[in-house]
Design a protein around this motif. Structure first.
Motif, mmCIF file in Angstrom:
data_model
loop_
_atom_site.group_PDB
_atom_site.id
_atom_site.type_symbol
_atom_site.label_atom_id
_atom_site.label_comp_id
_atom_site.label_asym_id
_atom_site.label_seq_id
_atom_site.Cartn_x
_atom_site.Cartn_y
_atom_site.Cartn_z
ATOM 1 N N PHE A 1 55.921 78.194 61.524
ATOM 2 C CA PHE A 1 56.628 76.998 61.080
ATOM 3 C C PHE A 1 58.066 77.336 60.696
ATOM 4 O O PHE A 1 59.008 76.644 61.093
ATOM 5 C CB PHE A 1 55.898 76.373 59.890
ATOM 6 C CG PHE A 1 56.611 75.196 59.290
ATOM 7 C CD1 PHE A 1 56.536 73.946 59.880
ATOM 8 C CD2 PHE A 1 57.356 75.329 58.125
ATOM 9 C CE1 PHE A 1 57.201 72.853 59.335
ATOM 10 C CE2 PHE A 1 58.015 74.250 57.565
ATOM 11 C CZ PHE A 1 57.937 73.002 58.172
ATOM 12 N N LEU A 2 58.251 78.407 59.932
ATOM 13 C CA LEU A 2 59.595 78.802 59.523
ATOM 14 C C LEU A 2 60.461 79.141 60.732
ATOM 15 O O LEU A 2 61.621 78.714 60.827
ATOM 16 C CB LEU A 2 59.526 80.008 58.582
ATOM 17 C CG LEU A 2 59.028 79.752 57.163
ATOM 18 C CD1 LEU A 2 58.879 81.067 56.411
ATOM 19 C CD2 LEU A 2 59.980 78.826 56.413
ATOM 20 N N VAL A 3 59.912 79.892 61.668
ATOM 21 C CA VAL A 3 60.672 80.283 62.850
ATOM 22 C C VAL A 3 61.069 79.052 63.667
ATOM 23 O O VAL A 3 62.175 78.985 64.220
ATOM 24 C CB VAL A 3 59.855 81.270 63.704
ATOM 25 C CG1 VAL A 3 60.512 81.499 65.061
ATOM 26 C CG2 VAL A 3 59.695 82.596 62.967
ATOM 27 N N ARG A 4 60.187 78.067 63.713
ATOM 28 C CA ARG A 4 60.457 76.861 64.504
ATOM 29 C C ARG A 4 61.456 75.933 63.822
ATOM 30 O O ARG A 4 62.346 75.380 64.478
ATOM 31 C CB ARG A 4 59.140 76.114 64.753
ATOM 32 C CG ARG A 4 59.301 74.810 65.521
ATOM 33 C CD ARG A 4 57.951 74.264 65.952
ATOM 34 N NE ARG A 4 57.116 73.885 64.834
ATOM 35 C CZ ARG A 4 57.156 72.694 64.232
ATOM 36 N NH1 ARG A 4 58.026 71.771 64.629
ATOM 37 N NH2 ARG A 4 56.327 72.413 63.245
ATOM 38 N N VAL A 5 61.337 75.749 62.507
ATOM 39 C CA VAL A 5 62.114 74.739 61.802
ATOM 40 C C VAL A 5 63.441 75.283 61.269
ATOM 41 O O VAL A 5 64.439 74.557 61.189
ATOM 42 C CB VAL A 5 61.282 74.118 60.659
ATOM 43 C CG1 VAL A 5 62.096 73.142 59.835
ATOM 44 C CG2 VAL A 5 60.045 73.434 61.237
#
Length: 235
Positions: A93-97
């Motif tokens: 999630f962090l890498v995507r957002v």
């Protein structure tokens, strides 16, 4: 003459939840920033997430069901940090957002979660005073200050530093006058009852007691996980 300046759009604030987070890590900055925006809480599921002191927060969205843009994405720290650093769903999630977030932020050991997602490489950052070795292990440049910013990366030190962090970031996002007004509305005028809020002031005996209370083994494990994650990212 009436003020004709349009009101700014509400800030879009996202906060990560995981089991064992520290409530004040998120409540401090959210109290400052949340007065000027909308807050979403992200977690694996929509079930309440229990903090390291037993209080729970109800998520508003899951890691897999968010496609918008955030002005602020914040990761709190807590005694659940070690498990959070191993959480692949959180990391994904962090890498995507993160690339589309205006400001990528953390309080306390939340910076280690950012770091193990590859988001602090060669960036100046801070964390809780017991965890600077782990912060260095994830590739960040550790700075022993209460609030540190490096471009759009903003990090706060341990727990109560989140309030200072929130107000300083609010001054960046809105204005110093808005931040000053918010500080007054919060009646943030601290007078610590004891001069033991940092290791230099507390002295060796209390520092040793704090390490023991927080778990020296857990802290060593944190460093080990951080180093292992960093090695995986370099591979």
């Amino acid at each position: 003459m009436a003020d004709t300046n349009p009101a700014p759009d509400p800030l879009e604030i996202g906060i990560i939840l995981y089991p064992g987070f520290t409530l004040l890590d998120l409540a401090g900055p959210q109290s400052a920033l949340g007065l000027h925006g909308r807050t979403q809480f992200f977690a694996r599921t929509l079930d309440p997430v229990v903090s390291d002191t037993g209080a729970a927060v109800v998520p508003t969205a899951t890691f897999t069901h968010f496609e918008g843009r955030l002005d602020v994405l914040l990761v709190p720290g807590g005694f659940g940090t070690n498990d959070a650093m191993r959480d692949e769903a959180l990391r994904a999630f962090l890498v995507r957002v993160a690339p589309s977030a205006g400001y990528l932020c953390s309080v306390c050991s939340g910076s280690l979660i950012l770091g193990t997602a590859g988001l602090l490489a060669n960036r100046r950052a801070t964390t809780h005073w017991t965890l600077f070795e782990a912060l260095e292990a994830v590739g960040a440049v550790p700075i022993h200050e209460r609030v540190v910013n490096d471009g759009n990366i903003w990090t706060g030190g341990g727990v109560t530093a989140g309030i200072d962090f929130g107000l300083k970031l609010l001054a960046e996002l809105r204005s110093e006058d808005v931040a000053k007004l918010t500080q007054l509305m919060m009646e943030y005028d601290p007078e610590p009852p004891f001069a033991t809020g940092n290791p230099q002031a507390a002295g060796p005996a209390l520092v040793s007691a704090a390490y023991a209370a927080m778990g020296e083994g857990t802290i060593r494990e944190t460093v080990s996980i951080a180093a292992a994650r960093a090695a995986e990212m370099r591979a």
